[in-house]
Design a protein around this motif. Structure first.
Motif, PDB file in Angstrom:
ATOM      1  N   LEU A  59     -10.254   2.645  -6.302  1.00 19.26           N
ATOM      2  CA  LEU A  59      -9.596   1.516  -7.654  1.00 19.26           C
ATOM      3  C   LEU A  59      -8.175   1.933  -6.057  1.00 19.26           C
ATOM      4  O   LEU A  59      -7.733   0.662  -6.657  1.00 19.26           O
ATOM      5  CB  LEU A  59      -9.821   2.406  -8.037  1.00 19.26           C
ATOM      6  CG  LEU A  59      -8.357   1.761  -9.238  1.00 19.26           C
ATOM      7  CD1 LEU A  59      -8.586   0.377  -9.180  1.00 19.26           C
ATOM      8  CD2 LEU A  59      -8.560   3.035 -10.760  1.00 19.26           C
ATOM      9  N   MET A  60      -7.824   2.989  -5.396  1.00 22.32           N
ATOM     10  CA  MET A  60      -6.765   2.416  -4.980  1.00 22.32           C
ATOM     11  C   MET A  60      -6.532   1.463  -3.918  1.00 22.32           C
ATOM     12  O   MET A  60      -5.530   0.761  -3.200  1.00 22.32           O
ATOM     13  CB  MET A  60      -6.110   3.755  -4.499  1.00 22.32           C
ATOM     14  CG  MET A  60      -6.118   5.274  -5.161  1.00 22.32           C
ATOM     15  SD  MET A  60      -6.112   6.771  -4.623  1.00 22.32           S
ATOM     16  CE  MET A  60      -3.798   6.288  -3.449  1.00 22.32           C
ATOM     17  N   LEU A  61      -6.954   1.375  -3.437  1.00 21.42           N
ATOM     18  CA  LEU A  61      -7.794   0.139  -2.035  1.00 21.42           C
ATOM     19  C   LEU A  61      -7.044  -1.221  -2.945  1.00 21.42           C
ATOM     20  O   LEU A  61      -6.352  -1.668  -2.914  1.00 21.42           O
ATOM     21  CB  LEU A  61      -9.053   0.539  -0.985  1.00 21.42           C
ATOM     22  CG  LEU A  61      -8.578   1.280  -0.003  1.00 21.42           C
ATOM     23  CD1 LEU A  61      -9.893   1.034   0.619  1.00 21.42           C
ATOM     24  CD2 LEU A  61      -7.226   0.764   0.391  1.00 21.42           C
ATOM     25  N   ALA A  62      -8.119  -0.799  -4.117  1.00 22.84           N
ATOM     26  CA  ALA A  62      -8.243  -2.361  -4.757  1.00 22.84           C
ATOM     27  C   ALA A  62      -7.015  -2.964  -5.671  1.00 22.84           C
ATOM     28  O   ALA A  62      -6.246  -3.677  -5.508  1.00 22.84           O
ATOM     29  CB  ALA A  62      -9.166  -2.808  -6.058  1.00 22.84           C
ATOM     30  N   LEU A  63      -6.505  -1.767  -5.314  1.00 23.71           N
ATOM     31  CA  LEU A  63      -5.313  -1.896  -6.389  1.00 23.71           C
ATOM     32  C   LEU A  63      -3.621  -2.555  -5.331  1.00 23.71           C
ATOM     33  O   LEU A  63      -3.178  -2.879  -5.365  1.00 23.71           O
ATOM     34  CB  LEU A  63      -4.613  -0.807  -6.828  1.00 23.71           C
ATOM     35  CG  LEU A  63      -5.149  -0.784  -8.553  1.00 23.71           C
ATOM     36  CD1 LEU A  63      -4.866   0.799  -8.898  1.00 23.71           C
ATOM     37  CD2 LEU A  63      -5.183  -1.861  -8.976  1.00 23.71           C
ATOM     38  N   ALA A  64      -4.240  -2.099  -4.125  1.00 23.64           N
ATOM     39  CA  ALA A  64      -3.275  -2.062  -3.078  1.00 23.64           C
ATOM     40  C   ALA A  64      -3.215  -3.911  -2.465  1.00 23.64           C
ATOM     41  O   ALA A  64      -2.477  -3.771  -1.890  1.00 23.64           O
ATOM     42  CB  ALA A  64      -3.724  -0.643  -1.821  1.00 23.64           C
ATOM     43  N   ALA A  65      -4.241  -3.980  -2.027  1.00 22.52           N
ATOM     44  CA  ALA A  65      -5.331  -4.870  -1.831  1.00 22.52           C
ATOM     45  C   ALA A  65      -4.676  -6.231  -3.136  1.00 22.52           C
ATOM     46  O   ALA A  65      -4.048  -7.531  -2.756  1.00 22.52           O
ATOM     47  CB  ALA A  65      -6.370  -5.329  -1.758  1.00 22.52           C
ATOM     48  N   TYR A  66      -4.421  -6.032  -4.486  1.00 25.35           N
ATOM     49  CA  TYR A  66      -4.348  -6.599  -5.272  1.00 25.35           C
ATOM     50  C   TYR A  66      -2.705  -7.204  -5.555  1.00 25.35           C
ATOM     51  O   TYR A  66      -1.956  -8.113  -5.279  1.00 25.35           O
ATOM     52  CB  TYR A  66      -4.077  -6.444  -6.729  1.00 25.35           C
ATOM     53  CG  TYR A  66      -4.164  -7.281  -8.285  1.00 25.35           C
ATOM     54  CD1 TYR A  66      -5.009  -7.745  -8.230  1.00 25.35           C
ATOM     55  CD2 TYR A  66      -3.085  -7.884  -8.413  1.00 25.35           C
ATOM     56  CE1 TYR A  66      -4.664  -8.919  -8.856  1.00 25.35           C
ATOM     57  CE2 TYR A  66      -2.520  -8.697  -9.469  1.00 25.35           C
ATOM     58  CZ  TYR A  66      -3.872  -8.845  -9.338  1.00 25.35           C
ATOM     59  OH  TYR A  66      -3.559 -10.232 -10.587  1.00 25.35           O
ATOM     60  N   GLY A 103      -7.989  -0.501   6.162  1.00 21.96           N
ATOM     61  CA  GLY A 103      -9.177   0.335   5.079  1.00 21.96           C
ATOM     62  C   GLY A 103      -8.096   0.991   4.489  1.00 21.96           C
ATOM     63  O   GLY A 103      -8.603   2.036   3.674  1.00 21.96           O
ATOM     64  N   THR A 104      -6.738   1.886   4.108  1.00 23.62           N
ATOM     65  CA  THR A 104      -5.836   2.521   4.022  1.00 23.62           C
ATOM     66  C   THR A 104      -4.835   1.652   2.838  1.00 23.62           C
ATOM     67  O   THR A 104      -4.489   0.591   3.494  1.00 23.62           O
ATOM     68  CB  THR A 104      -5.166   3.779   4.634  1.00 23.62           C
ATOM     69  OG1 THR A 104      -4.018   3.170   6.007  1.00 23.62           O
ATOM     70  CG2 THR A 104      -6.150   4.578   5.177  1.00 23.62           C
ATOM     71  N   VAL A 105      -4.418   2.305   1.953  1.00 25.24           N
ATOM     72  CA  VAL A 105      -2.941   1.846   1.530  1.00 25.24           C
ATOM     73  C   VAL A 105      -1.783   1.486   2.261  1.00 25.24           C
ATOM     74  O   VAL A 105      -1.605   2.551   3.251  1.00 25.24           O
ATOM     75  CB  VAL A 105      -2.864   2.997   0.121  1.00 25.24           C
ATOM     76  CG1 VAL A 105      -1.421   2.197   0.190  1.00 25.24           C
ATOM     77  CG2 VAL A 105      -4.015   3.270  -0.492  1.00 25.24           C
ATOM     78  N   PRO A 106      -1.754   0.312   2.210  1.00 25.63           N
ATOM     79  CA  PRO A 106      -0.154   0.586   3.920  1.00 25.63           C
ATOM     80  C   PRO A 106       0.809   1.008   3.367  1.00 25.63           C
ATOM     81  O   PRO A 106       0.985   1.330   2.062  1.00 25.63           O
ATOM     82  CB  PRO A 106      -0.363  -1.557   2.834  1.00 25.63           C
ATOM     83  CG  PRO A 106      -1.662  -1.702   2.827  1.00 25.63           C
ATOM     84  CD  PRO A 106      -1.652  -0.591   2.063  1.00 25.63           C
ATOM     85  N   GLU A 131       6.784  -0.150  -2.009  1.00 34.18           N
ATOM     86  CA  GLU A 131       6.014  -0.606  -3.007  1.00 34.18           C
ATOM     87  C   GLU A 131       5.138  -0.859  -3.863  1.00 34.18           C
ATOM     88  O   GLU A 131       4.747  -0.361  -4.644  1.00 34.18           O
ATOM     89  CB  GLU A 131       6.790  -2.270  -2.724  1.00 34.18           C
ATOM     90  CG  GLU A 131       6.645  -3.239  -4.137  1.00 34.18           C
ATOM     91  CD  GLU A 131       6.609  -5.105  -3.953  1.00 34.18           C
ATOM     92  OE1 GLU A 131       6.026  -5.573  -4.464  1.00 34.18           O
ATOM     93  OE2 GLU A 131       7.579  -5.636  -2.592  1.00 34.18           O
ATOM     94  N   THR A 132       4.026  -1.363  -2.278  1.00 28.42           N
ATOM     95  CA  THR A 132       2.920  -0.958  -2.794  1.00 28.42           C
ATOM     96  C   THR A 132       2.896   0.501  -2.684  1.00 28.42           C
ATOM     97  O   THR A 132       1.763   0.471  -4.101  1.00 28.42           O
ATOM     98  CB  THR A 132       2.401  -1.294  -1.335  1.00 28.42           C
ATOM     99  OG1 THR A 132       2.337  -2.529  -1.234  1.00 28.42           O
ATOM    100  CG2 THR A 132       0.208  -1.063  -2.004  1.00 28.42           C
ATOM    101  N   ARG A 133       2.853   1.947  -2.886  1.00 31.03           N
ATOM    102  CA  ARG A 133       2.564   2.986  -2.812  1.00 31.03           C
ATOM    103  C   ARG A 133       3.060   3.225  -4.509  1.00 31.03           C
ATOM    104  O   ARG A 133       2.637   3.983  -5.082  1.00 31.03           O
ATOM    105  CB  ARG A 133       2.959   3.490  -1.735  1.00 31.03           C
ATOM    106  CG  ARG A 133       2.191   3.927  -0.680  1.00 31.03           C
ATOM    107  CD  ARG A 133       2.446   4.946   0.561  1.00 31.03           C
ATOM    108  NE  ARG A 133       1.125   4.834   1.592  1.00 31.03           N
ATOM    109  CZ  ARG A 133       1.356   5.449   2.616  1.00 31.03           C
ATOM    110  NH1 ARG A 133       2.471   6.787   2.480  1.00 31.03           N
ATOM    111  NH2 ARG A 133       0.904   5.644   3.138  1.00 31.03           N
TER     112      ARG A 133
END
Length: 231
Positions: free
Chosen positions: A170-177, A189-192, A196-198
């Motif tokens: 879910l963390m990656l999906a939210l980060a991509a959103y 393939g990690t949270v950038p 702001e994104t984190r």
């Protein structure tokens, strides 16, 4: 618990593992081999180790939403039916959609970001077109995305696609959103590493955990709903 599991490792190989179940406030049922929280109750008869009876099942407490989530639900109430319909169509947990909307726009359907994201789920026009918002001009796309029904339906479709692209993460999906699929790919393939994104991912997860009324282990992927798993 860990020491007990290590001590009884040999016996466990010859017995059925204990299984625990939790039903969240949204009616989603999770089953695990360990009780992540007080919500989980031992399934009666799940352990058939020789020479000892199955442990007694512990009643599952009724889920109670924390006070912070009550404010979120109060703001979400005018859009409850819209969120429920979009959740059913996309296979995304309605509480997850609610958490995203809370962070994205604070339930303001007229919100527009400096980057041109529009409405409750802050959908950019390009994503709107990608997920079915048809219009003759970009201005018309923006106008349509201010409609809560169209906005939530479109945002839910996009989030559902991201959940399938990053299964059980879910963390990656939210980060991509928030930052885009390209940014997630850019950083392997990690949270950038964007502040702001984190912060966004942290806030959405916190709202989601509160709305689900039980603590999701922070080091575990958040389970998908039954509808999402079936797709």
């Amino acid at each position: 618990m860990l020491a007990l599991m290590l001590a009884s490792g040999a016996a466990a190989r010859d017995a059925h593992a204990e299984r625990y179940a939790c039903v969240t406030a949204s009616g989603v049922r999770y089953v695990s081999d360990r009780p992540w929280s007080d919500c989980y109750a031992l399934l009666l008869g799940a352990d058939s180790s020789a020479g000892r009876p199955a442990p007694r099942a512990v009643p599952t407490p009724a889920p109670r939403a924390p006070r912070g989530s009550e404010r979120v639900l109060a703001k979400a109430s005018p859009y409850g039916a819209i969120i429920a319909d979009a959740a059913l169509a996309s296979g995304v947990d309605p509480y997850l959609l609610t958490a995203v909307i809370a962070v994205e726009s604070g339930f303001d359907p007229s919100a527009v970001s400096p980057k041109g994201a529009v409405g409750l789920m802050q959908v950019v026009p390009a994503t709107g077109i990608r997920y079915g918002v048809g219009a003759a001009s970009s201005l018309e796309v923006v106008r349509q995305l201010t409609d809560p029904v169209i906005n939530v339906r479109t945002g839910a479709r996009y989030l559902g696609a991201l959940l399938r692209r990053y299964p059980d993460n879910l963390m990656l999906a939210l980060a991509a959103y928030n930052a885009g699929e390209g940014s997630v790919a850019k950083y392997g393939g990690t949270v950038p590493p964007y502040d702001e994104t984190r912060a966004y991912v942290t806030r959405v997860l916190e709202h989601y955990r509160q709305l689900c009324a039980f603590p999701v282990p922070p080091d575990q992927p958040v389970p998908r709903t039954a509808e999402a798993s079936a797709r």
